[in-house]
Scaffold this motif. Sequence first.
Motif, short mmCIF file in Angstrom:
data_model
loop_
_atom_site.label_atom_id
_atom_site.label_comp_id
_atom_site.label_asym_id
_atom_site.label_seq_id
_atom_site.Cartn_x
_atom_site.Cartn_y
_atom_site.Cartn_z
N ALA A 243 -17.85 39.20 15.39
CA ALA A 243 -17.57 38.86 14.26
C ALA A 243 -16.15 38.33 13.80
N ALA A 244 -15.85 37.30 14.77
CA ALA A 244 -14.49 36.93 14.54
C ALA A 244 -14.69 36.00 13.20
N SER A 245 -13.39 36.05 12.43
CA SER A 245 -13.47 35.51 11.20
C SER A 245 -12.98 33.91 11.53
N PHE A 246 -12.52 33.64 12.43
CA PHE A 246 -11.62 32.26 12.80
C PHE A 246 -12.18 31.93 13.96
N ARG A 247 -12.58 30.41 14.27
CA ARG A 247 -12.69 29.66 15.23
C ARG A 247 -11.54 29.12 16.19
N VAL A 248 -11.52 29.15 17.18
CA VAL A 248 -10.38 28.16 18.14
C VAL A 248 -10.42 26.96 17.57
N GLY A 249 -9.18 26.92 17.49
CA GLY A 249 -8.72 25.40 16.79
C GLY A 249 -8.36 25.50 15.22
N ASP A 250 -8.64 26.70 14.66
CA ASP A 250 -8.71 26.73 13.29
C ASP A 250 -7.10 26.97 12.86
N ARG A 251 -6.73 26.37 11.62
CA ARG A 251 -5.58 26.38 11.24
C ARG A 251 -5.36 27.71 10.30
N VAL A 252 -4.40 28.50 10.55
CA VAL A 252 -4.33 29.74 9.78
C VAL A 252 -2.84 30.02 9.19
N THR A 253 -2.94 30.86 8.20
CA THR A 253 -1.57 30.84 7.46
C THR A 253 -1.20 32.70 7.74
N ILE A 254 -0.11 32.92 8.31
CA ILE A 254 0.26 34.31 8.57
C ILE A 254 0.99 34.75 7.23
N CYS A 255 0.44 35.68 6.52
CA CYS A 255 1.00 35.84 5.17
C CYS A 255 1.50 37.47 5.21
N SER A 256 2.50 37.83 4.46
CA SER A 256 3.27 39.26 4.31
C SER A 256 2.39 40.13 4.01
N PHE B 61 -0.27 46.96 17.33
CA PHE B 61 -0.11 47.76 16.36
C PHE B 61 -0.52 49.33 16.63
N ARG B 62 0.32 50.22 16.50
CA ARG B 62 0.28 51.76 17.16
C ARG B 62 0.21 52.63 15.70
N GLY B 63 -0.55 52.71 14.77
CA GLY B 63 -0.19 53.56 13.82
C GLY B 63 -1.52 53.69 12.76
N GLY B 64 -1.61 54.62 11.91
CA GLY B 64 -2.70 54.89 11.01
C GLY B 64 -2.72 53.96 9.76
N TYR B 65 -1.37 53.79 9.29
CA TYR B 65 -1.15 52.96 8.08
C TYR B 65 -0.76 51.62 8.27
N TYR B 66 -1.36 50.55 8.04
CA TYR B 66 -0.84 49.09 8.22
C TYR B 66 -0.63 48.41 6.96
N LYS B 67 0.62 48.07 6.73
CA LYS B 67 0.94 47.30 5.44
C LYS B 67 1.95 46.03 5.77
N GLY B 68 1.44 45.58 7.21
CA GLY B 68 2.24 44.27 7.76
C GLY B 68 1.51 43.20 7.44
N PRO B 69 2.10 42.16 8.00
CA PRO B 69 1.40 40.84 7.80
C PRO B 69 -0.06 40.67 8.30
N VAL B 70 -0.77 39.83 7.80
CA VAL B 70 -2.32 39.29 7.89
C VAL B 70 -2.33 37.78 8.00
N VAL B 71 -3.57 37.65 8.73
CA VAL B 71 -3.80 36.33 9.05
C VAL B 71 -4.81 35.89 8.13
N GLU B 72 -4.72 34.71 7.19
CA GLU B 72 -5.67 34.32 6.50
C GLU B 72 -5.99 32.71 6.52
N PRO B 73 -7.14 32.27 6.17
CA PRO B 73 -7.46 31.06 6.44
C PRO B 73 -6.30 29.84 5.67
N PHE B 74 -6.00 28.81 6.49
CA PHE B 74 -5.03 28.01 5.68
C PHE B 74 -5.56 27.48 4.39
N GLU B 75 -4.58 27.36 3.62
CA GLU B 75 -4.97 26.98 2.16
C GLU B 75 -4.12 25.54 1.64
N PRO B 76 -4.65 24.60 1.21
CA PRO B 76 -3.57 23.49 0.72
C PRO B 76 -2.36 24.14 -0.19
#
Length: 121
Positions: A4-17, A56-71
């Motif tokens: 169920a990967a949301s991204f394909r190899v070669g996709d450009r992505v944005t790492i967001c806080s 990541f080793r914890g129960g609650y995660y409020k770190g960065p995430v990967v999202e599709p690249f947007e113009p």
Amino acid sequence: MFTAASFRVGDRVTICSGQSIPQSTATVERYTEGGRCMVLSDGSEWRADGRRQWGFRGGYYKGPVVEPFEPGDDEFIARRRAIGALRKFGDGLTMESPLSTEALQRILEVVDREKAAVKKG
């Protein structure tokens, strides 16, 4: 096997806080761990859906995430980094700074010109 990967190899992505603010961009290079771990061009590893970092080793995660690249992500990131660099530069200025008076005046002239152009525009 996880497929169920949301991204394909070669996709450009944005790492967001954690506040969904673009921090950097990367490209999906490969998947490991049977498709559960996504490896980006910057060397970071994420769950295949990009919702949390792989190690990541914890129960609650409020770190960065990967999202599709947007113009506009590149421009936002460049602007944010330029502002940060200028703030750091200005904060470090003292009378003992190694820059010459002429260099500081040239920098100030450029800033003044840019401010004037914004007022006219």
